[in-house]
Design an enzyme around this catalytic site. Structure first.
Site, PDB file in Angstrom:
ATOM      1  N   ASP A   1      -6.198  -3.692  -7.541  1.00 16.79           N
ATOM      2  CA  ASP A   1      -7.067  -2.525  -7.306  1.00 16.79           C
ATOM      3  C   ASP A   1      -8.007  -2.303  -8.492  1.00 16.79           C
ATOM      4  OD1 ASP A   1      -6.125  -1.705  -4.781  1.00 16.79           O
ATOM      5  OD2 ASP A   1      -4.463  -0.588  -5.667  1.00 16.79           O
TER       6      ASP A   1
ATOM      7  N   THR B   1      -5.451  19.478 -10.657  1.00 20.55           N
ATOM      8  CA  THR B   1      -4.370  19.899 -11.551  1.00 20.55           C
ATOM      9  C   THR B   1      -4.725  19.360 -12.935  1.00 20.55           C
ATOM     10  OG1 THR B   1      -2.934  19.450  -9.662  1.00 20.55           O
ATOM     11  CG2 THR B   1      -1.839  19.942 -11.758  1.00 20.55           C
TER      12      THR B   1
ATOM     13  N   GLY C   1     -10.283  13.071  -9.726  1.00 16.87           N
ATOM     14  CA  GLY C   1      -9.040  12.659  -9.072  1.00 16.87           C
ATOM     15  C   GLY C   1      -8.258  11.731  -9.987  1.00 16.87           C
TER      16      GLY C   1
ATOM     17  N   LYS D   1       3.582   1.438  -4.014  1.00 17.57           N
ATOM     18  CA  LYS D   1       3.047   0.660  -5.144  1.00 17.57           C
ATOM     19  C   LYS D   1       3.840   0.839  -6.441  1.00 17.57           C
ATOM     20  CE  LYS D   1      -1.706   0.627  -3.454  1.00 17.57           C
ATOM     21  NZ  LYS D   1      -3.119   0.819  -3.761  1.00 17.57           N
TER      22      LYS D   1
ATOM     23  N   GLY E   1      -4.348  11.069  -9.650  1.00 13.73           N
ATOM     24  CA  GLY E   1      -3.721  10.318  -8.557  1.00 13.73           C
ATOM     25  C   GLY E   1      -3.521   8.854  -8.924  1.00 13.73           C
TER      26      GLY E   1
ATOM     27  N   THR F   1       0.832  -1.192   0.000  1.00 14.55           N
ATOM     28  CA  THR F   1       0.000   0.000   0.000  1.00 14.55           C
ATOM     29  C   THR F   1       0.876   1.255   0.000  1.00 14.55           C
ATOM     30  OG1 THR F   1      -1.927   1.057   0.985  1.00 14.55           O
ATOM     31  CG2 THR F   1      -0.456  -0.040   2.535  1.00 14.55           C
TER      32      THR F   1
ATOM     33  N   ASN G   1      -9.492  16.488 -12.848  1.00 12.41           N
ATOM     34  CA  ASN G   1      -8.469  16.608 -11.800  1.00 12.41           C
ATOM     35  C   ASN G   1      -8.280  18.059 -11.408  1.00 12.41           C
ATOM     36  OD1 ASN G   1      -6.764  14.754 -10.302  1.00 12.41           O
ATOM     37  ND2 ASN G   1      -5.041  15.994 -11.038  1.00 12.41           N
TER      38      ASN G   1
HETATM   39  P1  NAP Z   1      -2.992  10.190  -4.574  1.00 14.65           P
HETATM   40  O1  NAP Z   1      -2.187   9.412  -5.539  1.00 14.65           O
HETATM   41  O2  NAP Z   1      -2.291  11.051  -3.568  1.00 14.65           O
HETATM   42  O3  NAP Z   1      -3.996  11.120  -5.433  1.00 14.65           O
HETATM   43  C1  NAP Z   1      -4.802  12.072  -4.816  1.00 14.65           C
HETATM   44  C2  NAP Z   1      -5.781  12.670  -5.819  1.00 14.65           C
HETATM   45  O4  NAP Z   1      -6.705  13.496  -5.096  1.00 14.65           O
HETATM   46  C3  NAP Z   1      -5.127  13.562  -6.877  1.00 14.65           C
HETATM   47  O5  NAP Z   1      -5.854  13.482  -8.057  1.00 14.65           O
HETATM   48  C4  NAP Z   1      -5.276  14.970  -6.241  1.00 14.65           C
HETATM   49  O6  NAP Z   1      -5.321  16.019  -7.202  1.00 14.65           O
HETATM   50  C5  NAP Z   1      -6.642  14.830  -5.608  1.00 14.65           C
HETATM   51  N1  NAP Z   1      -6.851  15.756  -4.486  1.00 14.65           N
HETATM   52  C6  NAP Z   1      -6.204  15.739  -3.291  1.00 14.65           C
HETATM   53  N2  NAP Z   1      -6.697  16.704  -2.497  1.00 14.65           N
HETATM   54  C7  NAP Z   1      -7.672  17.340  -3.216  1.00 14.65           C
HETATM   55  C8  NAP Z   1      -8.531  18.438  -2.949  1.00 14.65           C
HETATM   56  N3  NAP Z   1      -8.510  19.076  -1.774  1.00 14.65           N
HETATM   57  N4  NAP Z   1      -9.402  18.822  -3.907  1.00 14.65           N
HETATM   58  C9  NAP Z   1      -9.439  18.159  -5.105  1.00 14.65           C
HETATM   59  N5  NAP Z   1      -8.655  17.142  -5.419  1.00 14.65           N
HETATM   60  C10 NAP Z   1      -7.769  16.731  -4.484  1.00 14.65           C
HETATM   61  O7  NAP Z   1      -3.941   9.241  -3.704  1.00 14.65           O
HETATM   62  P2  NAP Z   1      -4.540   7.806  -4.126  1.00 14.65           P
HETATM   63  O8  NAP Z   1      -3.665   6.745  -3.610  1.00 14.65           O
HETATM   64  O9  NAP Z   1      -4.873   7.843  -5.565  1.00 14.65           O
HETATM   65  O10 NAP Z   1      -5.884   7.755  -3.230  1.00 14.65           O
HETATM   66  C11 NAP Z   1      -6.989   8.602  -3.550  1.00 14.65           C
HETATM   67  C12 NAP Z   1      -8.231   8.176  -2.749  1.00 14.65           C
HETATM   68  O11 NAP Z   1      -8.633   6.859  -3.120  1.00 14.65           O
HETATM   69  C13 NAP Z   1      -8.009   8.140  -1.236  1.00 14.65           C
HETATM   70  O12 NAP Z   1      -9.179   8.628  -0.621  1.00 14.65           O
HETATM   71  C14 NAP Z   1      -7.842   6.657  -0.936  1.00 14.65           C
HETATM   72  O13 NAP Z   1      -8.236   6.318   0.368  1.00 14.65           O
HETATM   73  C15 NAP Z   1      -8.811   6.061  -1.964  1.00 14.65           C
HETATM   74  N6  NAP Z   1      -8.503   4.650  -2.302  1.00 14.65           N
HETATM   75  C16 NAP Z   1      -9.448   3.728  -2.003  1.00 14.65           C
HETATM   76  C17 NAP Z   1      -9.232   2.397  -2.317  1.00 14.65           C
HETATM   77  C18 NAP Z   1     -10.284   1.383  -1.990  1.00 14.65           C
HETATM   78  O14 NAP Z   1      -9.986   0.171  -1.994  1.00 14.65           O
HETATM   79  N7  NAP Z   1     -11.499   1.785  -1.730  1.00 14.65           N
HETATM   80  C19 NAP Z   1      -8.036   1.995  -2.956  1.00 14.65           C
HETATM   81  C20 NAP Z   1      -7.073   2.995  -3.255  1.00 14.65           C
HETATM   82  C21 NAP Z   1      -7.322   4.334  -2.923  1.00 14.65           C
HETATM   83  P3  NAP Z   1      -3.963  16.743  -7.726  1.00 14.65           P
HETATM   84  O15 NAP Z   1      -3.402  15.829  -8.780  1.00 14.65           O
HETATM   85  O16 NAP Z   1      -4.416  18.042  -8.260  1.00 14.65           O
HETATM   86  O17 NAP Z   1      -3.054  16.855  -6.521  1.00 14.65           O
END
Ligand code: NAP
Length: 315
Positions: A127, A179, A152, A91, A155, A87, A177
């Protein structure tokens, strides 16, 4: 007598594994690694499944910092682990340390499941297919029939689900997104997957937009069915809805990848608009089930795993 299993082990524990775990039964031979990792619910998901299937192994958490990653992978192998889940934040990096990365994980650029087999390390991504199965389970629909918006998309999780949507040839894909540039880059990468003559009604099959232009968002939202929140927004109870509530419509299916809290502002706004909404617990469940199938080459006891998760996240 068996010793208590620790909540979280360290790489130092791994380097002394036989003596640290000599009285632990069943023997820990599966793990989740991350930094942090103490919050992970994967042991509660996998241990009931291992017990149900009569497999003499248990699943533990190991805290691995980025600088420790190569050493940790070597130690898991030396200590006869069957497999590991990976995690945040490892990754992408771990993919570089694996002997064979399967094509889906390679394309996503992220490995969340490692299988140790005959002195080889094999890497997979559960995933993306976990998301696909979660959408089926929650809404009884297939991605291939959906016009999807991923908020998003820049991310790691957004990228994984966007690639799954592209591979499934969903009807439309709108990448959103904060950005904008990152959404555009991903769209450029996926463009070839959307170049066919499928009839889809108004609008291009692939679009990339920013989160800040409400007019463009409104126009795109009227042309999608499934909305996925793949941002971090919603993890704090005080977080606002990632999309303006007034733009949500009764025909929308809203999948919020956040699962703690169980109800986010986005989900509440969707329901208030007459739409259906689900949190990300089903994706957590299915990525675990698919990892289990990679490790044991047998169908995972999904109901048992679901019950295990309910002990951590009651309805
Ligand atoms: P990450 O790589 O850090 O990506 C974060 C994303 O969120 C980016 O697109 C970022 O936009 C955006 N973001 C962050 N803060 C924001 C804000 N205040 N307003 C608008 N956009 C915002 O994180 P990740 O690993 O992809 O995880 C993202 C989410 O998915 C988390 O909530 C995580 O818990 C969830 N998740 C869930 C599972 C599941 O099994 N259910 C699995 C994986 C992840 P920018 O590019 O502009 O920074």
């Amino acid at each position: 007598m068996s010793d208590e299993v620790k909540d979280v082990y360290s790489v130092i524990d791994l380097s002394n594994w036989k003596s640290v775990t000599q009285n632990v039964s069943p023997p820990p031979r599966l793990a989740v690694i991350g930094d942090p990792v103490a919050h992970s619910a994967s042991p509660q998901l996998h241990n009931p499944a291992l017990q149900h299937c009569g497999i003499d192994a248990q699943y533990v958490r190991v805290h691995v910092q980025p600088s420790e990653l190569p050493e940790a992978i070597k130690l898991f192998q030396e200590n006869d682990f069957l497999g590991v889940n990976v995690t945040i934040p490892h990754k992408a990096e771990v993919a570089k340390l694996i002997d064979q990365v399967d094509p889906l994980a390679e394309r996503i650029g992220a490995v969340n499941t490692i299988l140790f087999e005959d002195s080889q390390t094999l890497g997979f991504n559960s995933d993306a297919p976990g998301f696909k199965q979660a959408i089926r389970d929650e809404f009884f629909v297939d991605l291939r029939d959906m016009r999807v918006m991923i908020v998003g998309a820049g991310g790691g999780a957004g990228r994984a689900v966007a690639i799954q949507c592209a591979l499934d040839h969903c009807e439309r894909l709108v990448l959103v997104n904060r950005t904008t540039e990152k959404a555009k880059q991903l769209a450029d990468e996926l463009r070839k997957d959307f170049e066919d003559d499928r009839v889809t009604g108004p609008g291009r099959r692939l679009a990339a937009i920013g989160l800040d232009d409400e007019e463009i968002l409104e126009e795109q939202l009227s042309q999608v069915d499934l909305i996925v929140n793949a941002t971090n927004l919603g993890m704090k109870r005080s977080d606002p809805s990632v999309l303006p509530p007034s733009l949500l419509q009764p025909h929308h299916l809203v999948y919020d990848m956040v699962y703690k809290p169980a109800n986010t502002r986005l989900m509440e706004s969707a329901r208030a608009a007459g739409a259906r909404a689900s949190n990300g617990l089903s994706m957590l469940l299915w990525q675990g089930a698919i990892s289990f199938e990679y490790w044991f080459n047998r169908t995972a006891p999904v109901d048992v795993m679901k019950q295990g998760l309910r002990s951590v996240f009651p309805d």
